[in-house]
Design a protein around this motif. Structure first.
Motif, PDB file in Angstrom:
ATOM      1  N   THR A  54       0.834  -1.186   0.000  1.00  0.00           N
ATOM      2  CA  THR A  54       0.000   0.000   0.000  1.00  0.00           C
ATOM      3  C   THR A  54       0.867   1.232   0.000  1.00  0.00           C
ATOM      4  O   THR A  54       1.955   1.239   0.581  1.00  0.00           O
ATOM      5  CB  THR A  54      -0.934   0.035   1.239  1.00  0.00           C
ATOM      6  OG1 THR A  54      -0.124   0.205   2.398  1.00  0.00           O
ATOM      7  CG2 THR A  54      -1.739  -1.246   1.330  1.00  0.00           C
ATOM      8  N   PRO A  55       0.399   2.339  -0.640  1.00  0.00           N
ATOM      9  CA  PRO A  55       1.180   3.576  -0.644  1.00  0.00           C
ATOM     10  C   PRO A  55       1.459   4.078   0.757  1.00  0.00           C
ATOM     11  O   PRO A  55       2.549   4.552   1.046  1.00  0.00           O
ATOM     12  CB  PRO A  55       0.285   4.550  -1.431  1.00  0.00           C
ATOM     13  CG  PRO A  55      -0.537   3.658  -2.300  1.00  0.00           C
ATOM     14  CD  PRO A  55      -0.782   2.411  -1.481  1.00  0.00           C
ATOM     15  N   SER A  73       0.438  22.212 -10.595  1.00  0.00           N
ATOM     16  CA  SER A  73       0.834  21.571  -9.348  1.00  0.00           C
ATOM     17  C   SER A  73       1.696  22.462  -8.459  1.00  0.00           C
ATOM     18  O   SER A  73       2.027  22.072  -7.331  1.00  0.00           O
ATOM     19  CB  SER A  73       1.579  20.261  -9.636  1.00  0.00           C
ATOM     20  OG  SER A  73       2.674  20.488 -10.496  1.00  0.00           O
ATOM     21  N   GLY A 117       0.251  15.832 -11.736  1.00  0.00           N
ATOM     22  CA  GLY A 117      -0.378  15.282 -10.541  1.00  0.00           C
ATOM     23  C   GLY A 117       0.202  15.902  -9.282  1.00  0.00           C
ATOM     24  O   GLY A 117       0.897  16.924  -9.325  1.00  0.00           O
ATOM     25  N   THR A 122       2.727  15.176  -6.378  1.00  0.00           N
ATOM     26  CA  THR A 122       3.833  14.274  -6.071  1.00  0.00           C
ATOM     27  C   THR A 122       4.140  14.281  -4.582  1.00  0.00           C
ATOM     28  O   THR A 122       4.305  15.353  -3.976  1.00  0.00           O
ATOM     29  CB  THR A 122       5.095  14.678  -6.853  1.00  0.00           C
ATOM     30  OG1 THR A 122       4.790  14.705  -8.250  1.00  0.00           O
ATOM     31  CG2 THR A 122       6.223  13.697  -6.604  1.00  0.00           C
ATOM     32  N   ASP A 171       0.704   0.900  -8.033  1.00  0.00           N
ATOM     33  CA  ASP A 171      -0.033   1.710  -7.041  1.00  0.00           C
ATOM     34  C   ASP A 171       0.368   3.177  -7.097  1.00  0.00           C
ATOM     35  O   ASP A 171       0.475   3.851  -6.064  1.00  0.00           O
ATOM     36  CB  ASP A 171       0.179   1.171  -5.620  1.00  0.00           C
ATOM     37  CG  ASP A 171      -0.415  -0.209  -5.412  1.00  0.00           C
ATOM     38  OD1 ASP A 171      -1.458  -0.503  -6.033  1.00  0.00           O
ATOM     39  OD2 ASP A 171       0.167  -0.995  -4.653  1.00  0.00           O
ATOM     40  N   ASN A 172       0.627   3.681  -8.315  1.00  0.00           N
ATOM     41  CA  ASN A 172       0.983   5.088  -8.530  1.00  0.00           C
ATOM     42  C   ASN A 172       2.311   5.476  -7.893  1.00  0.00           C
ATOM     43  O   ASN A 172       2.556   6.651  -7.614  1.00  0.00           O
ATOM     44  CB  ASN A 172      -0.127   6.020  -8.030  1.00  0.00           C
ATOM     45  CG  ASN A 172      -1.421   5.830  -8.785  1.00  0.00           C
ATOM     46  OD1 ASN A 172      -1.420   5.588  -9.983  1.00  0.00           O
ATOM     47  ND2 ASN A 172      -2.538   5.927  -8.074  1.00  0.00           N
ATOM     48  N   GLN A 173       3.168   4.495  -7.667  1.00  0.00           N
ATOM     49  CA  GLN A 173       4.499   4.753  -7.114  1.00  0.00           C
ATOM     50  C   GLN A 173       5.548   4.526  -8.201  1.00  0.00           C
ATOM     51  O   GLN A 173       5.422   3.620  -9.029  1.00  0.00           O
ATOM     52  CB  GLN A 173       4.777   3.831  -5.935  1.00  0.00           C
ATOM     53  CG  GLN A 173       3.818   4.056  -4.767  1.00  0.00           C
ATOM     54  CD  GLN A 173       4.007   3.017  -3.689  1.00  0.00           C
ATOM     55  OE1 GLN A 173       5.100   2.869  -3.156  1.00  0.00           O
ATOM     56  NE2 GLN A 173       2.952   2.297  -3.363  1.00  0.00           N
ATOM     57  N   LEU A 175       5.153   8.877  -4.722  1.00  0.00           N
ATOM     58  CA  LEU A 175       3.754   8.509  -4.952  1.00  0.00           C
ATOM     59  C   LEU A 175       3.096   9.679  -5.650  1.00  0.00           C
ATOM     60  O   LEU A 175       3.270  10.832  -5.236  1.00  0.00           O
ATOM     61  CB  LEU A 175       3.062   8.237  -3.610  1.00  0.00           C
ATOM     62  CG  LEU A 175       1.537   8.126  -3.610  1.00  0.00           C
ATOM     63  CD1 LEU A 175       1.088   6.874  -4.355  1.00  0.00           C
ATOM     64  CD2 LEU A 175       1.013   8.106  -2.177  1.00  0.00           C
ATOM     65  N   ASP A 214      -0.407  11.261  -6.672  1.00  0.00           N
ATOM     66  CA  ASP A 214      -1.862  11.310  -6.570  1.00  0.00           C
ATOM     67  C   ASP A 214      -2.417  12.212  -7.668  1.00  0.00           C
ATOM     68  O   ASP A 214      -1.696  13.050  -8.224  1.00  0.00           O
ATOM     69  CB  ASP A 214      -2.296  11.857  -5.215  1.00  0.00           C
ATOM     70  CG  ASP A 214      -2.198  10.831  -4.100  1.00  0.00           C
ATOM     71  OD1 ASP A 214      -2.157   9.620  -4.415  1.00  0.00           O
ATOM     72  OD2 ASP A 214      -2.158  11.241  -2.930  1.00  0.00           O
ATOM     73  N   ASP A 215      -3.703  12.065  -7.924  1.00  0.00           N
ATOM     74  CA  ASP A 215      -4.376  13.027  -8.805  1.00  0.00           C
ATOM     75  C   ASP A 215      -4.508  14.355  -8.070  1.00  0.00           C
ATOM     76  O   ASP A 215      -4.692  14.396  -6.843  1.00  0.00           O
ATOM     77  CB  ASP A 215      -5.760  12.524  -9.187  1.00  0.00           C
ATOM     78  CG  ASP A 215      -5.710  11.297 -10.091  1.00  0.00           C
ATOM     79  OD1 ASP A 215      -4.714  11.167 -10.842  1.00  0.00           O
ATOM     80  OD2 ASP A 215      -6.661  10.490 -10.052  1.00  0.00           O
TER      81      ASP A 215
END
Length: 213
Positions: free
Chosen positions: A10-11, A61, A146, A148, A179-181, A205, A207-208
């Protein structure tokens, strides 16, 4: 780069494990490094000077850019990020940056602040704090598509940066961890001296961004 970043599923657990285990020559906390570096670029600046130097953010961002900052990236959407994508960020490390970082971090080493003292050292003059210089990696990562989030960073300092030198951070995606990592190579080059001054790897990681941003 430690393998523990890839072992957890998991992140959140990856982030916790990475931060807890970073010691020695690694950053004690990526979050602390981010805060110190970003504060150093802004801390105690006069408001009117800030408003003069600032310009609208180049990407959604980040909050703003300054006139001499330059950045470029090879991908525009977080969903499209893949191995080989890069982001570069450049700025001059000036005397204000060094003094602001000293106040923000508490690192008032005379090597960075006292000209006469620094002239007697192996460097022959004042140099920028290593963590201040490495903060440009965080600046580059912030310009990925995104939102970061730093999970870990390891670094090797390969050369000093003189006050007034222009430096460039280049980050490149070298592995998709799921997992977006992502694992990235992180390099900083001193443009004035035409040499690499920092190299290492990071795990992030992504994220949106919130929908209203």
């Amino acid at each position: 780069m430690s393998d523990h970043s890839q072992e957890l599923t998991t992140p959140l657990s990856t982030m916790t494990n990475a931060w807890a285990q970073m010691t020695g020559s690694f950053f004690k906390s990526a979050a602390a490094a981010n805060t110190a570096a970003l504060t150093a670029f802004d801390a105690d600046r006069k408001v009117d000077a800030d408003e003069t130097n600032r310009r609208p953010a180049s990407v959604s961002s980040v909050e703003y850019d300054e006139a001499d900052w330059e950045s470029e990236r090879s991908v525009e959407n977080a969903a499209d990020i893949t191995v080989g994508d890069t982001v570069r960020f450049s700025k001059e490390v000036d005397d204000d940056d060094v003094h602001d970082f000293a106040r923000a971090s508490g690192d008032t080493n005379r090597l960075h602040l006292d000209d006469e003292f620094a002239e007697t050292t192996r460097f022959g003059g004042r140099i920028a704090h290593g963590t201040l210089v490495s903060g440009l990696i965080s600046a580059a990562l912030a310009r990925l598509p995104g939102l970061t989030i730093y999970l870990s960073q390891d670094l090797e300092f390969t050369g000093p940066v003189n006050i007034g030198d222009r430096i460039t951070a280049t980050v490149e995606i070298i592995e998709d961890l799921g997992d977006n990592q992502f694992r990235l190579s992180t390099i900083i080059t001193d443009e004035n001296q035409e040499k690499k001054v920092i190299e290492g790897e990071a795990v992030v990681l992504i994220d949106d961004l919130p929908e209203d941003r």
